[in-house]
Design an enzyme around this catalytic site. Structure first.
Site, PDB file in Angstrom:
ATOM      1  N   GLU A 173       0.857  -1.192   0.000  1.00 12.65           N
ATOM      2  CA  GLU A 173       0.000   0.000   0.000  1.00 12.65           C
ATOM      3  C   GLU A 173       0.888   1.236   0.000  1.00 12.65           C
ATOM      4  O   GLU A 173       1.802   1.356   0.804  1.00 12.65           O
ATOM      5  CB  GLU A 173      -0.905  -0.019   1.239  1.00 12.65           C
ATOM      6  N   LYS A 296      -4.719  -0.257  13.638  1.00 11.37           N
ATOM      7  CA  LYS A 296      -5.530   0.786  12.998  1.00 11.37           C
ATOM      8  C   LYS A 296      -6.981   0.391  13.238  1.00 11.37           C
ATOM      9  O   LYS A 296      -7.462  -0.580  12.645  1.00 11.37           O
ATOM     10  CB  LYS A 296      -5.214   0.827  11.503  1.00 11.37           C
ATOM     11  N   GLU A 300     -10.933   4.658   8.522  1.00  4.31           N
ATOM     12  CA  GLU A 300     -11.103   4.338   7.111  1.00  4.31           C
ATOM     13  C   GLU A 300     -11.740   2.956   6.929  1.00  4.31           C
ATOM     14  O   GLU A 300     -11.190   2.077   6.272  1.00  4.31           O
ATOM     15  CB  GLU A 300      -9.762   4.456   6.374  1.00  4.31           C
ATOM     16  N   ARG A 333      -2.918   3.509  16.674  1.00  2.00           N
ATOM     17  CA  ARG A 333      -2.852   4.696  15.800  1.00  2.00           C
ATOM     18  C   ARG A 333      -4.009   5.665  16.054  1.00  2.00           C
ATOM     19  O   ARG A 333      -5.126   5.245  16.352  1.00  2.00           O
ATOM     20  CB  ARG A 333      -2.848   4.260  14.330  1.00  2.00           C
ATOM     21  N   ARG A 350     -12.110  17.614   9.661  1.00  2.00           N
ATOM     22  CA  ARG A 350     -11.298  16.405   9.833  1.00  2.00           C
ATOM     23  C   ARG A 350     -10.047  16.676  10.668  1.00  2.00           C
ATOM     24  O   ARG A 350      -9.599  15.823  11.428  1.00  2.00           O
ATOM     25  CB  ARG A 350     -10.927  15.869   8.444  1.00  2.00           C
ATOM     26  N   LYS A 374       0.139  10.631  13.616  1.00  2.00           N
ATOM     27  CA  LYS A 374       0.747  11.173  12.385  1.00  2.00           C
ATOM     28  C   LYS A 374       1.244  12.591  12.645  1.00  2.00           C
ATOM     29  O   LYS A 374       0.634  13.328  13.423  1.00  2.00           O
ATOM     30  CB  LYS A 374      -0.273  11.193  11.252  1.00  2.00           C
ATOM     31  N   ASP A 379      -2.998  14.247   6.758  1.00  3.45           N
ATOM     32  CA  ASP A 379      -2.464  12.990   6.245  1.00  3.45           C
ATOM     33  C   ASP A 379      -1.211  13.212   5.401  1.00  3.45           C
ATOM     34  O   ASP A 379      -1.284  13.169   4.172  1.00  3.45           O
ATOM     35  CB  ASP A 379      -3.543  12.292   5.405  1.00  3.45           C
ATOM     36  N   GLU A 401       4.387   9.357  14.037  1.00  4.13           N
ATOM     37  CA  GLU A 401       4.376   8.574  12.796  1.00  4.13           C
ATOM     38  C   GLU A 401       4.655   9.506  11.612  1.00  4.13           C
ATOM     39  O   GLU A 401       3.872  10.413  11.325  1.00  4.13           O
ATOM     40  CB  GLU A 401       3.020   7.884  12.602  1.00  4.13           C
ATOM     41  N   GLU A 407       3.927   9.390  -0.490  1.00  2.48           N
ATOM     42  CA  GLU A 407       2.560   9.306  -1.020  1.00  2.48           C
ATOM     43  C   GLU A 407       2.067  10.630  -1.613  1.00  2.48           C
ATOM     44  O   GLU A 407       1.574  10.656  -2.732  1.00  2.48           O
ATOM     45  CB  GLU A 407       1.612   8.841   0.091  1.00  2.48           C
ATOM     46  N   GLU A 525       7.026  21.728  -3.002  1.00  2.00           N
ATOM     47  CA  GLU A 525       5.932  22.535  -2.449  1.00  2.00           C
ATOM     48  C   GLU A 525       5.553  23.659  -3.417  1.00  2.00           C
ATOM     49  O   GLU A 525       4.380  23.976  -3.591  1.00  2.00           O
ATOM     50  CB  GLU A 525       6.357  23.118  -1.106  1.00  2.00           C
ATOM     51  N   TRP A 555     -14.209  12.783   1.987  1.00  2.00           N
ATOM     52  CA  TRP A 555     -12.999  12.581   2.792  1.00  2.00           C
ATOM     53  C   TRP A 555     -12.646  13.719   3.745  1.00  2.00           C
ATOM     54  O   TRP A 555     -11.670  13.637   4.485  1.00  2.00           O
ATOM     55  CB  TRP A 555     -11.806  12.284   1.873  1.00  2.00           C
TER      56      TRP A 555
HETATM   57  C1  GCU Z   1      -3.629   7.345   4.054  1.00  6.34           C
HETATM   58  C2  GCU Z   1      -3.289   6.418   2.931  1.00  6.34           C
HETATM   59  C3  GCU Z   1      -3.889   5.068   3.138  1.00  6.34           C
HETATM   60  C4  GCU Z   1      -3.499   4.543   4.518  1.00  6.34           C
HETATM   61  C5  GCU Z   1      -3.883   5.546   5.577  1.00  6.34           C
HETATM   62  C6  GCU Z   1      -3.391   5.175   6.961  1.00  6.34           C
HETATM   63  O1  GCU Z   1      -4.970   7.673   4.028  1.00  6.34           O
HETATM   64  O2  GCU Z   1      -3.736   6.969   1.717  1.00  6.34           O
HETATM   65  O3  GCU Z   1      -3.423   4.232   2.124  1.00  6.34           O
HETATM   66  O4  GCU Z   1      -4.085   3.335   4.769  1.00  6.34           O
HETATM   67  O5  GCU Z   1      -3.313   6.777   5.280  1.00  6.34           O
HETATM   68  O6  GCU Z   1      -2.423   5.783   7.401  1.00  6.34           O
HETATM   69  O7  GCU Z   1      -3.961   4.328   7.617  1.00  6.34           O
END
Ligand code: GCU
Length: 694
Positions: A173, A296, A300, A333, A350, A374, A379, A401, A407, A525, A555
């Site tokens: 991922e 997690k 999501e 997390r 968010r 994070k 994100d 984190e 990404e 940036e 989102w």
């Molecule tokens: C972001 C990412 C996902 C990942 C998520 C996470 O949203 O795009 O792919 O799973 O972070 O940190 O759990």
């Protein structure tokens, strides 16, 4: 070229990464160290542990860099290596033995004269010794003077961790470097020499923990904690153990339901609790030094305690209680937010979510739970403020984190050296416990008496020949480890070290590449989303520009651009109130248009395009200027790299130029789309009359 056992890959240039095999070019320098490097006397505690790896790495590194094959004497004893005259080193060794180095600390000391010269490497344990060796190899590889060394190092962060987002089907991922090196077709790739080499790379920069599967735990990975896979996981743990790295697994919160047909995963259900206790017992029977679980939950669409009307302390504590008898940790997390938001609703924010969910739970978590937060509230964007949750929970262990995988920062096609970004985060003063309550001190457990804390980061490697796709993306993996060990290192030091180790310290490549790395975040940036607003990327893929890609979605990631202005009002007085999650001094700074830094302006405020920034430019002119300049800066970097044709081997040179070409195309597309979009929205022309596509 060499075949790698098991996976049929070919080692290419770049595979060694910063563990340089570059031979010293200066023959006199080699002769000068021959008496020292020719004789090595080592004392280690266990034959199979990190101490043994230390000897192997040192002898191998010396042979590769100088051609000298050391004569080795190995005996049992307390984690020390002497290069050169062991007799002459005895006083230094005795003094070193008395030093309190903890398990991970080490000393490097040189002394003696003529044929009595020596260098002592002394570790607090085999792990410390291994770190000493890697430090010494770095000194060798960067051309450092070895005659008068007197170094004492202790890591600043207890946990220095890498999170793999690898799935058992072999995909990764957010992976931009090929397939997984750990899994293929729902099997573990245990024969792979690459896994061992990865462990070496990680240990060489001080990483001491790894979670080996994605935080999104699917069907097959849910079974990693069962007898079906545990013996293989144990073999993996053995590979990492030799390099001082403890293995963790991401677990599925609903595992009792998925694996054993439970009707519930309620953390207060006694049957569920017992199920986890049994699982933990089995895991520790197979892997006695297992690190723990990464989780997690309620994030999501992943399962979690909310389904049962429980909170995250209930959920985390259930797992923590199961792991506690064995010293295991739960890394929980905080990436918990509503991912089914209605874009029409401007009151839900968010960015507020992690703080709103977790801060009220302070003091309720068991002391083997660590909240993994994070770096920002959204994100891993190119630019966002520091998560206000850091330091806001005095009685709950916290860790950082980061995301090494790029990404949202160019996906290892575009260069973006992230160390300067991470340093900004680590140096951020939360003011939560008075001035100087910086994130780096919080993460290191220096502000609150955390029992466990540190830094974790999402890995950026895969089975590409050079590990990271883009050769220059290796610098991010290296840099994360170096910063986790010592957050005081400067970006310049880290980029310089990496460039020399990777491209040699004798030509001009290292300095040109160092400069590019140091500029690259600011370049990235400048041609992407402006002034902290974020998210103008193609949905799901997160690479190419798509200004409204997330604007009308669920989102919670909006920029609210209209014909008058842009940005998200997160102030206390007229906005979502997010700014109020910070300490008053910080909240005031972000709340006021006069003091909010330009680079976060649109994160905190909705302003007209004619708003004048601290730079003296209007927002719209800044957008135009930065996007034109971004492309020019990429083009200038490419011209500089092109000059290195004679300094870099042809394969790496060509591969880098190819990706730089992609970066230039990407930057141009971003520039033209962003400039055109905002010209059309605002109707305000570029002062300099450059091409914009009305
Ligand atoms: C972001 C990412 C996902 C990942 C998520 C996470 O949203 O795009 O792919 O799973 O972070 O940190 O759990």
């Amino acid at each position: 070229m060499m075949r790698i056992k098991g996976v049929g890959l070919v080692k290419s240039r770049g595979y060694q990464a910063w563990l340089t095999e570059q031979r010293w070019e200066n023959g006199a320098r080699i002769e000068a160290v021959r008496p020292l490097f020719g004789r090595i006397t080592a004392a280690i505690e266990e034959e199979e542990g990190p101490g043994a790896s230390a000897i192997e790495e040192l002898a191998g590194g010396i042979a590769a860099q100088t051609g000298i094959r050391p004569e080795l004497t190995v005996k049992g004893g307390a984690s020390a290596i002497v290069l050169g005259d062991a007799g002459a080193a005895s006083a230094a060794l005795a003094a070193a033995a008395a030093d309190e180095l903890g398990e991970e600390g080490y000393l490097i000391q040189s002394g003696g004269e003529g044929s009595g010269r020596y260098i002592v490497l002394k570790g607090g344990s085999g792990r410390g010794l291994l770190y000493a060796v890697y430090h010494f190899l770095r000194l060798m590889g960067t051309g450092a003077e070895l005659a008068a060394l007197s170094l004492r190092e202790l890591p600043r962060n207890p946990l220095r961790m890498i999170d793999q987002w690898d799935n058992m089907d072999g995909s990764v991922e957010r992976g931009y470097s090929g397939r997984s090196i750990f899994y293929h077709d729902n099997r573990l790739l245990l024969e792979s020499e690459r896994i061992r080499d990865y462990a070496r790379l990680l240990a060489s920069v001080g990483i001491n923990a790894i979670a080996v599967n994605n935080v999104n735990v699917h069907r097959a990975e849910t079974r990693l904690i069962t007898p079906e896979y545990l013996p293989d996981v144990a073999r993996l743990a053995t590979v990492f153990r030799r390099y001082g790295i403890r293995l963790f697994l991401s677990v599925n919160y609903a595992a009792p339901m998925e694996l054993d047909g439970f009707a519930t995963a309620d953390p207060l259900d006694e049957g569920v609790r017992e199920w986890w206790r049994q699982r933990a017992a089995e895991v520790y029977r197979t892997i006695p030094d297992f690190g723990g679980f990464l989780v997690k939950a309620d994030s999501e669409n992943r399962p979690g305690p909310f389904t049962y009307g429980r909170d995250h302390a209930d959920g985390a504590n259930m797992l923590a209680e199961a792991l506690a008898p064995y010293g295991g940790l739960v890394l929980w997390r905080c990436f918990v937010y509503n991912c089914h938001q209605d874009w029409r609703d401007r009151s839900t924010d968010r960015a507020r979510a992690a703080y709103d969910h977790f801060r009220p739970l302070d003091g309720r978590f068991l002391d083997n739970v660590v909240l993994q937060i994070k770096n920002g509230p959204m994100d891993f964007q190119v630019r966002e403020p520091v998560s206000p949750l850091f330091g806001a929970m005095e009685r709950t262990n916290q860790m950082m984190e980061f995301q090494i995988a790029q990404e949202y920062t160019g996906q290892q096609r575009d260069v973006c050296f992230l160390v300067p970004q991470w340093k900004e985060v680590l140096n951020f003063d939360t003011h939560l416990s008075g001035e100087g309550s910086t994130v780096k001190r919080i993460a290191a457990g220096e502000v609150h008496p955390y029992k466990h804390s540190g830094l974790a980061a999402v890995s950026n490697i895969g089975n590409d020949g050079n590990w990271t796709g883009h050769h220059l993306a290796q610098a991010n993996l290296f840099g994360f480890g170096r910063l986790a060990w010592n957050p005081e290192l400067t970006s310049e030091e880290i980029a310089g070290e990496w460039s020399k180790l990777t491209f040699g310290c004798e030509g001009k490549a290292a300095s040109v590449i160092t400069r590019f790395l140091l500029d690259s975040w600011s370049i990235y940036e400048s041609y992407t989303a402006p002034l902290g607003v974020g998210w103008m990327v193609q949905p799901h893929y997160h690479y190419a520009v798509d200004v409204d890609g997330y604007e009308y979605s669920k989102w919670g990631t909006y920029h609210f651009a209209d014909c008058r202005g842009i940005g998200v009002d997160r102030t206390r007085s007229t906005g979502t109130g997010y700014a109020g999650q910070y300490a008053p001094a910080v909240a005031d700074r972000y709340d006021s248009l006069d003091t909010c830094p330009d680079n976060l302006l649109l994160f905190f405020h909705h302003v007209p395009y004619t708003h004048v920034l601290k730079s003296g430019k209007t927002v719209i002119q800044h957008i135009y200027d930065s996007h034109f300049e971004g492309v020019e800066r990429v083009e200038a970097a490419i011209r500089a790299i092109r000059q290195l044709e004679d300094d870099i081997d042809s394969a790496r040179f060509a591969e880098m130029l190819e990706r730089l070409g992609w970066q230039a195309d990407n930057a141009r597309q971003w520039r033209d789309v962003i400039n055109t979009y905002f010209y059309r929205k605002s109707g305000i022309p570029d002062e300099k009359g450059r091409p914009i596509y009305s």
